[in-house]
Design a protein around this motif. Structure first.
Motif, PDB file in Angstrom:
ATOM      1  N   UNK A 117       0.803  -1.227   0.000  1.00 40.71           N
ATOM      2  CA  UNK A 117       0.000   0.000   0.000  1.00 40.71           C
ATOM      3  C   UNK A 117       0.832   1.271   0.000  1.00 40.71           C
ATOM      4  N   UNK A 118       2.116   1.150   0.286  1.00 41.58           N
ATOM      5  CA  UNK A 118       2.911   2.348   0.533  1.00 41.58           C
ATOM      6  C   UNK A 118       4.389   2.051   0.357  1.00 41.58           C
ATOM      7  N   UNK A 119       5.187   3.096   0.427  1.00 47.90           N
ATOM      8  CA  UNK A 119       6.619   2.896   0.577  1.00 47.90           C
ATOM      9  C   UNK A 119       7.048   3.612   1.849  1.00 47.90           C
ATOM     10  N   UNK A 120       8.090   3.089   2.473  1.00 46.80           N
ATOM     11  CA  UNK A 120       8.531   3.574   3.780  1.00 46.80           C
ATOM     12  C   UNK A 120       9.957   4.088   3.663  1.00 46.80           C
ATOM     13  N   UNK A 121      10.185   5.295   4.179  1.00 45.66           N
ATOM     14  CA  UNK A 121      11.534   5.859   4.210  1.00 45.66           C
ATOM     15  C   UNK A 121      11.853   6.255   5.647  1.00 45.66           C
ATOM     16  N   UNK A 122      13.137   6.392   5.945  1.00 44.77           N
ATOM     17  CA  UNK A 122      13.545   6.879   7.266  1.00 44.77           C
ATOM     18  C   UNK A 122      14.823   7.674   7.114  1.00 44.77           C
ATOM     19  N   UNK A 123      14.976   8.676   7.989  1.00 45.84           N
ATOM     20  CA  UNK A 123      16.180   9.504   7.960  1.00 45.84           C
ATOM     21  C   UNK A 123      16.895   9.390   9.291  1.00 45.84           C
ATOM     22  N   UNK A 124      18.077   9.968   9.348  1.00 47.53           N
ATOM     23  CA  UNK A 124      18.929   9.822  10.510  1.00 47.53           C
ATOM     24  C   UNK A 124      18.393  10.552  11.743  1.00 47.53           C
ATOM     25  N   UNK A 125      17.394  11.417  11.562  1.00 49.61           N
ATOM     26  CA  UNK A 125      16.766  12.062  12.717  1.00 49.61           C
ATOM     27  C   UNK A 125      15.835  11.113  13.470  1.00 49.61           C
ATOM     28  N   UNK A 126      15.581   9.941  12.895  1.00 49.52           N
ATOM     29  CA  UNK A 126      14.753   8.961  13.579  1.00 49.52           C
ATOM     30  C   UNK A 126      13.281   9.025  13.230  1.00 49.52           C
ATOM     31  N   UNK A 127      12.937   9.608  12.077  1.00 46.69           N
ATOM     32  CA  UNK A 127      11.542   9.652  11.630  1.00 46.69           C
ATOM     33  C   UNK A 127      11.321   8.620  10.533  1.00 46.69           C
ATOM     34  N   UNK A 128      10.356   7.714  10.751  1.00 48.06           N
ATOM     35  CA  UNK A 128      10.011   6.693   9.758  1.00 48.06           C
ATOM     36  C   UNK A 128       8.721   7.162   9.073  1.00 48.06           C
TER      37      UNK A 128
END
Length: 579
Positions: free
Chosen positions: A544-555
């Motif tokens: 249903x989606x794609x998931x990304x995350x950054x080094x600040x800790x937000x998914x």
């Protein structure tokens, strides 16, 4: 909010983007992070990683999410595009002292609603087996760091196994463990099992069975990531020495290699059918490597810094049958491939792929993959038929290999030459390809590592400038970016010395190991969007989606076209949040 057009939009964070299949939209209510939602100060920390598992429970919401931020590890119910994330109620939370989690992997085979096995690798070299549902810690491997003292860079369960797992370290070594066995109270002694170009495999020598079962020493510097092929038979490894090495996992044979344009390779993934491997790294490129031919078939340039993650999108990758075709596998394999394509492909994409089915090629294929990097950008790429099946000039027809004839090809397949009689002039390249295709003349036959390393006849391409740039790059950027650093093993184990041979980049450039830029097609991304303030470390494609995350800790969750909002009204464009 994102705007289209305008001079200042370069630095704006995008919250939506459009591809051929429609609009992808960031879902703010589906953002996961630490419960306080405060951006994490990531200086000196290991990359944020995310693992998913589905527990197949009766509620219909069986997805679970694990992620690490600094010294902390969280385990949540993942509600995806359906409901808002409830960060106040993690199923499990752990804070570690003296070491940081670096990577993790669920055992999908044994996961149930009551129990799940999660492996966690650490910066000091240990590996922990935990059950975040039962809140148990069952075992700690390499506890005394007698096996390896360097950072764990990648940990994965062996496909199809309830007890075997593989661990890679910054020392350049990989170890095969069995959860049922102990690690012993003394440093392991090893016995050589197999040796080849820049790799060696040793067994553990002891009276009783103990961990590790096997030790792999691969290449120079850190082994940054590995990935098993979809059928579990092959293992692709990328290292700080810039090499992709693909092994037959069971027979421990080297199947093929590829070298980066320069710098280390940081990430690797397989296409859903196992025919192609994509890598990314410090050359800011994504590189597509054909498993059957063992050659680079395309590079993609869109990132402005190191590429940290590459991943195929199995739901937008499509395979369509038209006329009967020759096929090297069994009928069952062929049906599985087509069944896979029909089941997983987005219906819009399936229709798109039919545009080529009237041509003489037997199967129409479009592969979608994505990449994220330290430039905070997300890129999506399409690998289309003009790249997969190039029309060859007659003088080079003998080198053409039908790539579709290789479904997880056996190690013995050496690319039998196939001519394409009566091939017409090549069609114009689509927008995604900015350079014409020109095949390296020796690409048709499978090249061994030795072919590239010993090729003394290749031209000396700017040897000094290439070296100087690489060295300066390492000195400055490895400290600044805190990426998988070039860490040499301090182990007193001298086995590593046997297999490590320096490969001069100038001698591989222009060979099948590392074709020149003008010798392979250069892909342009379908989209290239800045989506975060800090470097991106995660890209996962879900249905249903794609998931990304950054080094600040937000998914972050990005709803696919038509999937934003409630599942009961999939076409509704507005974002709705269930209470």
């Amino acid at each position: 909010m994102a705007t289209e057009g305008g001079g200042k939009e370069m630095n704006e964070i995008k919250t939506q983007f459009t591809t051929r299949e429609g609009l992808y939209k960031l879902l703010p209510h589906s953002e996961y992070s630490r419960p306080n939602r405060v951006p994490f100060n990531s200086q000196g920390s290991n990359p944020v990683r995310v693992s998913f598992v589905n527990l197949n429970d009766q509620s219909g919401n069986g997805d679970r999410l694990c992620f690490n931020v600094g010294r902390e590890l969280y385990f949540y119910i993942y509600k995806g595009v359906r409901k808002a994330a409830d960060l106040s109620k993690p199923i499990d939370k752990r804070i570690y002292k003296g070491t940081q989690p670096t990577c993790h992997d669920f055992n999908h085979l044994t996961a149930t609603a009551e129990s799940v096995s999660l492996l966690v690798g650490f910066s000091a070299g240990q590996v922990q087996l935990i059950d975040p549902i039962k809140k148990e810690t069952s075992k700690l491997f390499n506890e005394e760091r007698l096996i390896d003292k360097s950072r764990v860079t990648c940990v994965k369960w062996v496909p199809g196994s309830e007890s075997l797992f593989l661990v890679a370290h910054a020392s350049g070594s990989m170890y095969l463990y069995n959860v049922e066995h102990t690690c012993g109270t003394t440093a392991p002694h090893y016995q050589l099992l197999k040796q080849g170009e820049s790799f060696a495999v040793h067994t553990c020598k002891s009276k009783s069975t103990r961990n590790p079962l096997l030790k792999w020493t691969v290449g120079e510097g850190a082994l940054n990531e590995f990935a098993f092929s979809p059928d579990g038979k092959f293992l692709a490894c990328v290292s700080q020495d810039g090499f992709l090495r693909v092994f037959n996992f069971d027979s421990v044979e080297l199947h093929g290699t590829m070298r980066s344009y320069f710098g280390g390779l940081l990430c690797v993934c397989w296409s859903p059918d196992g025919k192609y491997i994509v890598t990314g790294g410090e050359d800011d490129l994504v590189t597509v490597w054909a498993f059957g031919d063992c050659r680079v078939i395309a590079r993609g340039h869109g990132h402005k810094s190191w590429v940290s993650v590459v991943a195929f999108d199995p739901y937008t990758t499509s395979v369509e049958e038209s006329d009967p075709m020759e096929f090297s596998g069994s009928d069952e394999d062929f049906q599985d491939l087509l069944h896979f394509g029909r089941d997983r492909a987005n219906s819009t994409q399936s229709r798109l792929s039919k545009r080529n089915s009237a041509e003489s090629r037997p199967v129409s294929v479009t592969y979608r993959f994505g990449s994220v990097g330290q430039d905070t950008q997300l890129c999506l790429w399409d690998l289309t038929e003009d790249i997969l099946f190039p029309h060859q000039p007659l003088s080079r027809a003998r080198t053409h290999t039908n790539v579709m004839n290789a479904t997880s090809p056996p190690a013995g397949s050496t690319g039998n030459s196939v001519t394409t009689p009566g091939s017409s002039a090549p069609p114009p390249l689509p927008r995604s390809n900015s350079l014409p295709h020109s095949t390296v003349s020796s690409a048709g036959s499978k090249s061994s590592v030795a072919d590239g390393a010993v090729a003394s006849g290749v031209s000396k391409f700017a040897t000094l400038s290439l070296h100087d740039r690489k060295d300066r790059h390492h000195e400055k950027d490895h400290k600044r970016n805190h990426s998988m650093g070039h860490i040499s093993s301090k182990s007193s184990d001298k086995l590593n010395l046997v297999t490590k041979t320096k490969t001069d980049p100038a001698k591989t450039l222009g060979t099948p190991l590392c074709p020149r830029m003008e010798d392979v097609p250069l892909l342009e991304p379908l989209i290239c969007k800045k989506i975060a303030h800090e470097r991106l470390t995660v890209l996962i494609f879900l249905e249903d989606c794609l998931v990304t995350a950054c080094q600040e800790g937000f998914i972050c969750t990005w709803g696919r076209p038509g999937k934003v909002g409630l599942l009961s009204s999939p076409t509704r464009p507005a974002l709705r949040v269930e209470p």
